[in-house]
Design an enzyme around this catalytic site. Structure first.
Site, PDB file in Angstrom:
ATOM      1  N   HIS A 139     -38.165   0.372  13.441  1.00 25.41           N
ATOM      2  CA  HIS A 139     -38.325   0.824  11.996  1.00 25.41           C
ATOM      3  C   HIS A 139     -39.405   0.183  11.856  1.00 25.41           C
ATOM      4  CE1 HIS A 139     -38.397   1.291   7.632  1.00 25.41           C
ATOM      5  NE2 HIS A 139     -38.577  -0.023   7.841  1.00 25.41           N
ATOM      6  N   PHE A 191     -28.869  13.085   6.526  1.00 24.46           N
ATOM      7  CA  PHE A 191     -28.676  11.999   7.665  1.00 24.46           C
ATOM      8  C   PHE A 191     -28.405  10.645   7.047  1.00 24.46           C
ATOM      9  CE2 PHE A 191     -33.433  12.073   6.828  1.00 24.46           C
ATOM     10  CZ  PHE A 191     -33.516  10.673   6.572  1.00 24.46           C
ATOM     11  N   LYS A 224     -34.333  -1.175  16.746  1.00 20.79           N
ATOM     12  CA  LYS A 224     -32.840  -0.611  16.408  1.00 20.79           C
ATOM     13  C   LYS A 224     -31.678  -0.770  17.386  1.00 20.79           C
ATOM     14  CE  LYS A 224     -34.907   2.675  13.124  1.00 20.79           C
ATOM     15  NZ  LYS A 224     -34.849   4.169  12.704  1.00 20.79           N
ATOM     16  N   ARG A 263     -42.125   4.842  20.472  1.00 18.54           N
ATOM     17  CA  ARG A 263     -41.358   5.847  20.212  1.00 18.54           C
ATOM     18  C   ARG A 263     -41.447   6.811  21.467  1.00 18.54           C
ATOM     19  NH1 ARG A 263     -41.594   6.090  13.874  1.00 18.54           N
ATOM     20  NH2 ARG A 263     -39.848   4.685  13.303  1.00 18.54           N
ATOM     21  N   THR A 308     -42.447   9.366  13.682  1.00 18.84           N
ATOM     22  CA  THR A 308     -40.690   9.400  13.428  1.00 18.84           C
ATOM     23  C   THR A 308     -39.920  10.044  14.546  1.00 18.84           C
ATOM     24  OG1 THR A 308     -40.935   8.900  11.101  1.00 18.84           O
ATOM     25  CG2 THR A 308     -38.821   9.412  11.807  1.00 18.84           C
ATOM     26  N   ARG A 330     -47.644   1.254  12.346  1.00 21.29           N
ATOM     27  CA  ARG A 330     -47.117   2.565  12.264  1.00 21.29           C
ATOM     28  C   ARG A 330     -47.763   3.425  13.505  1.00 21.29           C
ATOM     29  NH1 ARG A 330     -43.819   3.748   8.286  1.00 21.29           N
ATOM     30  NH2 ARG A 330     -44.178   6.025   8.217  1.00 21.29           N
TER      31      ARG A 330
HETATM   32  P1  CMP Z   1     -36.894   4.726   9.821  1.00 25.66           P
HETATM   33  O1  CMP Z   1     -38.240   4.381   9.949  1.00 25.66           O
HETATM   34  O2  CMP Z   1     -36.044   3.731  10.252  1.00 25.66           O
HETATM   35  O3  CMP Z   1     -36.438   5.126   8.352  1.00 25.66           O
HETATM   36  C1  CMP Z   1     -35.366   6.282   8.205  1.00 25.66           C
HETATM   37  C2  CMP Z   1     -34.820   6.515   9.414  1.00 25.66           C
HETATM   38  O4  CMP Z   1     -33.775   7.863   9.401  1.00 25.66           O
HETATM   39  C3  CMP Z   1     -36.137   7.274  10.448  1.00 25.66           C
HETATM   40  O5  CMP Z   1     -36.609   6.187  10.803  1.00 25.66           O
HETATM   41  C4  CMP Z   1     -34.907   7.927  11.473  1.00 25.66           C
HETATM   42  O6  CMP Z   1     -34.469   7.277  12.622  1.00 25.66           O
HETATM   43  C5  CMP Z   1     -33.763   8.423  10.640  1.00 25.66           C
HETATM   44  N1  CMP Z   1     -33.543   9.781  10.632  1.00 25.66           N
HETATM   45  C6  CMP Z   1     -32.595  10.508  11.325  1.00 25.66           C
HETATM   46  N2  CMP Z   1     -32.735  11.681  10.908  1.00 25.66           N
HETATM   47  C7  CMP Z   1     -34.065  11.996  10.319  1.00 25.66           C
HETATM   48  C8  CMP Z   1     -34.743  13.188   9.597  1.00 25.66           C
HETATM   49  N3  CMP Z   1     -34.097  14.372  10.081  1.00 25.66           N
HETATM   50  N4  CMP Z   1     -35.765  12.883   9.198  1.00 25.66           N
HETATM   51  C9  CMP Z   1     -36.326  11.478   8.888  1.00 25.66           C
HETATM   52  N5  CMP Z   1     -35.664  10.475   9.450  1.00 25.66           N
HETATM   53  C10 CMP Z   1     -34.562  10.776  10.145  1.00 25.66           C
END
Ligand code: CMP
Length: 138
Positions: free
Chosen positions: A115, A57, A9, A102, A91, A85
């Site tokens: 991602h 978001f 990202k 992460r 996340t 994963r």
């Molecule tokens: P990603 O795996 O790219 O899929 C959706 C993305 O939304 C996640 O990673 C996060 O970077 C982003 N995101 C931002 N805020 C939130 C949140 N509150 N919960 C989950 N994902 C979020």
């Protein structure tokens, strides 16, 4: 062998972390079989994250993902989706295990460096949004 789709990202490309993150990916046994650096358009990011369009978001997510370049990748391994994963970590980086991408690099839940697809079905859909079969060299 199976495949997953990965994005390094903007928070990662901005901080010159492409090589460091790729090293973690490769050391975990995932092979990078396609890779390119691109700047996502708003339409591309909105389509890619379509499942999240009702989430609060969503606007911030699309804004961040289009602000600066990303690196899109196809990764190959046995059980590539769950394997990546595990390598990415949770996340929310505050909940990510030690040694995960992460935990090592993410700044926040929004700027979480990578991602990865959440299922084989979505991996196929996401890969097809960015790569032709000819661009994937296993
Ligand atoms: P990603 O795996 O790219 O899929 C959706 C993305 O939304 C996640 O990673 C996060 O970077 C982003 N995101 C931002 N805020 C939130 C949140 N509150 N919960 C989950 N994902 C979020």
């Amino acid at each position: 062998m199976s495949r997953t789709f990965s994005i390094l990202k903007p928070d990662a490309t901005r901080r010159n972390l492409t090589g460091k993150i790729n090293a973690v990916i490769e050391e975990a046994g995932l092979r990078i079989v396609a890779q390119k650096r691109v700047k996502l358009s708003t339409a591309q990011a909105e389509a890619f994250y379509g499942v999240h369009k009702e989430r609060p978001f969503f606007g911030e997510l699309v804004g961040q993902m289009t602000a600066e370049p990303v690196v899109v990748q196809v990764l190959e391994a046995d059980d590539a989706v769950p394997k990546y994963r595990e390598v990415m970590g949770a996340t929310n980086p505050e909940q990510a295990d030690e040694g995960t991408i992460r935990k090592l690099f993410a700044l926040s839940i929004g700027e979480n460096s990578v991602h990865g697809s959440d299922s084989d079905e979505n991996a196929a859909i996401e890969i097809a949004q960015f790569f032709t079969d000819a661009e994937i060299v296993g």
